[in-house]
Design a protein around this motif. Structure first.
Motif, mmCIF file in Angstrom:
data_model
loop_
_atom_site.group_PDB
_atom_site.id
_atom_site.type_symbol
_atom_site.label_atom_id
_atom_site.label_comp_id
_atom_site.label_asym_id
_atom_site.label_seq_id
_atom_site.Cartn_x
_atom_site.Cartn_y
_atom_site.Cartn_z
ATOM 1 N N UNK A 265 -42.266 59.569 -152.214
ATOM 2 C CA UNK A 265 -41.614 58.401 -151.818
ATOM 3 C C UNK A 265 -41.967 58.433 -149.916
ATOM 4 N N UNK A 266 -42.878 59.104 -149.027
ATOM 5 C CA UNK A 266 -43.079 58.804 -147.660
ATOM 6 C C UNK A 266 -44.467 57.560 -148.022
ATOM 7 N N UNK A 267 -45.112 58.662 -148.879
ATOM 8 C CA UNK A 267 -46.197 57.814 -149.555
ATOM 9 C C UNK A 267 -46.378 55.987 -149.752
ATOM 10 N N UNK A 268 -45.148 55.940 -150.777
ATOM 11 C CA UNK A 268 -45.144 55.057 -151.110
ATOM 12 C C UNK A 268 -44.807 54.337 -150.124
ATOM 13 N N UNK A 269 -44.512 54.708 -148.959
ATOM 14 C CA UNK A 269 -44.017 53.752 -147.623
ATOM 15 C C UNK A 269 -45.680 53.629 -147.132
ATOM 16 N N UNK A 270 -46.198 54.430 -147.340
ATOM 17 C CA UNK A 270 -47.839 54.196 -146.225
ATOM 18 C C UNK A 270 -47.758 53.244 -146.717
ATOM 19 N N UNK A 271 -48.402 53.068 -148.233
ATOM 20 C CA UNK A 271 -49.416 52.341 -149.089
ATOM 21 C C UNK A 271 -48.568 51.456 -148.946
ATOM 22 N N UNK A 272 -48.013 50.938 -147.932
ATOM 23 C CA UNK A 272 -47.409 49.559 -148.301
ATOM 24 C C UNK A 272 -47.228 49.181 -146.750
ATOM 25 N N UNK A 273 -47.577 49.711 -145.515
ATOM 26 C CA UNK A 273 -48.091 49.609 -144.025
ATOM 27 C C UNK A 273 -49.063 48.966 -143.896
ATOM 28 N N UNK A 274 -49.557 47.903 -142.944
ATOM 29 C CA UNK A 274 -50.378 46.962 -142.515
ATOM 30 C C UNK A 274 -52.183 48.068 -142.983
ATOM 31 N N UNK A 275 -51.722 49.059 -142.081
ATOM 32 C CA UNK A 275 -53.772 49.405 -141.300
ATOM 33 C C UNK A 275 -52.986 50.845 -142.868
ATOM 34 N N UNK B 182 -43.279 41.018 -137.083
ATOM 35 C CA UNK B 182 -44.649 40.636 -136.935
ATOM 36 C C UNK B 182 -45.855 41.777 -138.168
ATOM 37 N N UNK B 183 -45.229 42.902 -137.852
ATOM 38 C CA UNK B 183 -46.333 43.965 -138.605
ATOM 39 C C UNK B 183 -45.386 44.971 -139.095
ATOM 40 N N UNK B 184 -46.062 45.503 -140.194
ATOM 41 C CA UNK B 184 -45.291 47.095 -140.895
ATOM 42 C C UNK B 184 -46.441 48.014 -140.531
ATOM 43 N N UNK B 185 -45.798 48.843 -138.999
ATOM 44 C CA UNK B 185 -46.999 49.810 -138.736
ATOM 45 C C UNK B 185 -46.276 50.844 -138.878
ATOM 46 N N UNK C 207 -40.873 51.116 -152.051
ATOM 47 C CA UNK C 207 -40.756 51.007 -150.278
ATOM 48 C C UNK C 207 -41.658 49.417 -150.119
ATOM 49 N N UNK C 208 -41.795 48.776 -151.042
ATOM 50 C CA UNK C 208 -42.961 47.056 -150.496
ATOM 51 C C UNK C 208 -42.110 46.758 -149.924
ATOM 52 N N UNK C 209 -40.086 46.076 -150.593
ATOM 53 C CA UNK C 209 -39.162 45.761 -150.245
ATOM 54 C C UNK C 209 -38.929 46.278 -148.386
ATOM 55 N N UNK C 210 -39.015 47.334 -148.109
ATOM 56 C CA UNK C 210 -38.966 47.980 -146.923
ATOM 57 C C UNK C 210 -39.534 47.357 -145.649
ATOM 58 N N UNK C 211 -41.024 47.937 -146.586
ATOM 59 C CA UNK C 211 -42.430 46.999 -145.470
ATOM 60 C C UNK C 211 -42.066 45.686 -145.405
ATOM 61 N N UNK C 212 -41.851 44.810 -146.369
ATOM 62 C CA UNK C 212 -41.406 43.712 -146.505
ATOM 63 C C UNK C 212 -40.389 43.258 -145.450
#
Length: 425
Positions: free
Chosen positions: A395-405, A113-116, A101-106
């Motif tokens: 897996x979806x919460x992992x992505x949420x953890x890596x979002x900006x806000x 310019x953001x991961x929203x 998830x960190x890779x996808x968000x990056x």
């Protein structure tokens, strides 16, 4: 060139959400693992640059619960001397999802310019839409199927044997769960994001994706119907159409929803009567509804099997409490998640596992009160899918953890939300 980059990030997102193996790599390696390794390297590099380890308190709480569940599963396997560590290594899977998830968000952040949440939902909707189209292409174009099967390893031999549609990594209940999550997120974005609600183009594209996933997603996996039910209920509650005072933007959204739904229904009806293959896929996807319309009884072959032979519970107190330490190889002959988890690690282990998703729901609601209903429906989905299959939606919460806000403290989150709403206005 920018559109090429959009597609590449979409492919990266698909490799995370629908992991696959490649014929030219060892069978034990899939795209989720590769993304996780990249994510760990990126995170380590960031920590070295910042000279601190940036892990939120909320994530630490989730890690602790996942670790306790793994310990409970390990104890069950060790105590029962089974050497079945299917969920004893859950903390490893947990970490792998976070790394990927960190890779996808990056990637999203570097391009936009953001991961929203908005961007993530757009990518997930596009990926699931593409998987539905790819599944139809694989089913109808033999040369394309041969090309995909030559390079992608995803157990397609079994899918062919049981005559099931599949995309590139998207098949069976795993695909149904991912489709369900995406449907709920689409409704969340349409209901709460002012920028999306004010753009007719965004509404149209998201609704096209929504109804495509609803139709073809159910052909791939009937588990998708759980997400459809949750998403429609969510839309009824959150769209603003059923309040005493209905705003213009809610009426516009309702008209778009009804229009795209009618168009999708008309297209599906036409293809149902003119295309024999599509006819069979529709009969499978909505078997329960066809049976209800034709016989007055809502039933499917799979629900009949679940209700008659798959509710298998422990027969002794020890197994009820700590489990039998047996999970793999379909040993108890049941797919039902509740049964398999309790038989494996008992009520102690299952309670810890369920607590993880209750905790995640409470955490993200506290961080993002605007989306509280979405998180409740995601939690409901998590508990619903255990009626059918033993899997989870971390897996979806992992992505949420890596979002900006999404992991900010409530005060910070409210300030950012106010800024975003002012910019949208």
């Amino acid at each position: 060139m920018r559109y090429v980059l959009y597609i590449l990030v979409g492919v990266l997102t698909s490799f995370y959400v629908f992991p696959i193996g490649f014929s030219f790599l060892p069978s034990s390696i899939n795209t989720k693992m590769i993304l996780a390794v990249i994510g760990v390297a990126l995170f380590a590099f960031k920590c070295i640059n910042d000279r601190q380890i940036g892990v939120s308190k909320g994530m630490l709480g989730a890690i602790l619960i996942a670790l306790l569940f793994s310990v409970a599963a390990f104890f069950s396997a060790d105590f029962n001397d089974t050497n079945d560590y299917s969920y004893a290594t859950y903390i490893v899977s947990f970490g792998t999802w976070l790394g990927g998830a960190y890779t996808v968000a990056a990637a999203i952040r570097n391009l936009h310019g953001e991961a929203s949440f908005k961007l993530l939902t757009h990518y997930l909707a596009a990926v699931c839409f593409a998987q539905c189209i790819l599944a139809l292409m694989i089913d109808n174009i033999p040369a394309f199927q041969l090309f995909i099967d030559s390079y992608v390893q995803q157990g397609q031999e079994f899918f062919t044997e049981v005559d099931r549609l599949y995309g590139i990594g998207a098949a069976l209940d795993t695909a149904g769960v991912r489709f369900s999550i995406t449907l709920i997120m689409i409704v969340g974005l349409l209901s709460h994001d002012q920028g999306t609600r004010s753009s007719q183009w965004s509404i149209f594209l998201l609704l096209i994706a929504f109804f495509t996933i609803t139709l073809i997603g159910n052909m791939i996996s009937r588990t998708t119907i759980l997400g459809v039910g949750c998403a429609v209920a969510y839309f009824v509650f959150a769209s603003g159409l059923f309040k005493p005072i209905v705003r213009y933007e809610s009426i516009k959204l309702g008209l778009w929803f009804a229009g795209v739904m009618l168009f999708s229904a008309a297209m599906a009806t036409y293809l149902y009567h003119t295309d024999a293959v599509f006819h069979d896929h529709m009969r499978f996807a909505f078997e329960g509804f066809f049976n209800w319309a034709e016989t007055g009884v809502w039933r499917t072959d799979s629900t009949d099997k679940l209700n008659t032979v798959m509710w298998i519970w422990p027969t002794d107190l020890k197994t009820w409490i700590i489990g039998s330490g047996l999970f793999g190889n379909f040993i108890y002959g049941t797919d039902i998640g509740y049964c398999r988890f309790i038989l494996y690690c008992g009520l102690v282990g299952f309670t810890l596992f369920a607590t993880l998703f209750v905790y995640l729901t409470a955490l993200f609601i506290s961080r993002n009160p605007r989306y509280w209903l979405m998180f409740l429906f995601l939690m409901a989905l998590s508990f619903l899918i255990w009626i059918k299959v033993a899997t989870d939606i971390f897996q979806i919460y992992a992505l949420f953890f890596c979002l900006d806000y999404f992991t900010m403290e409530p005060e910070e989150g409210l300030e950012v939300e106010q800024l975003v709403m002012e910019e949208a206005a």
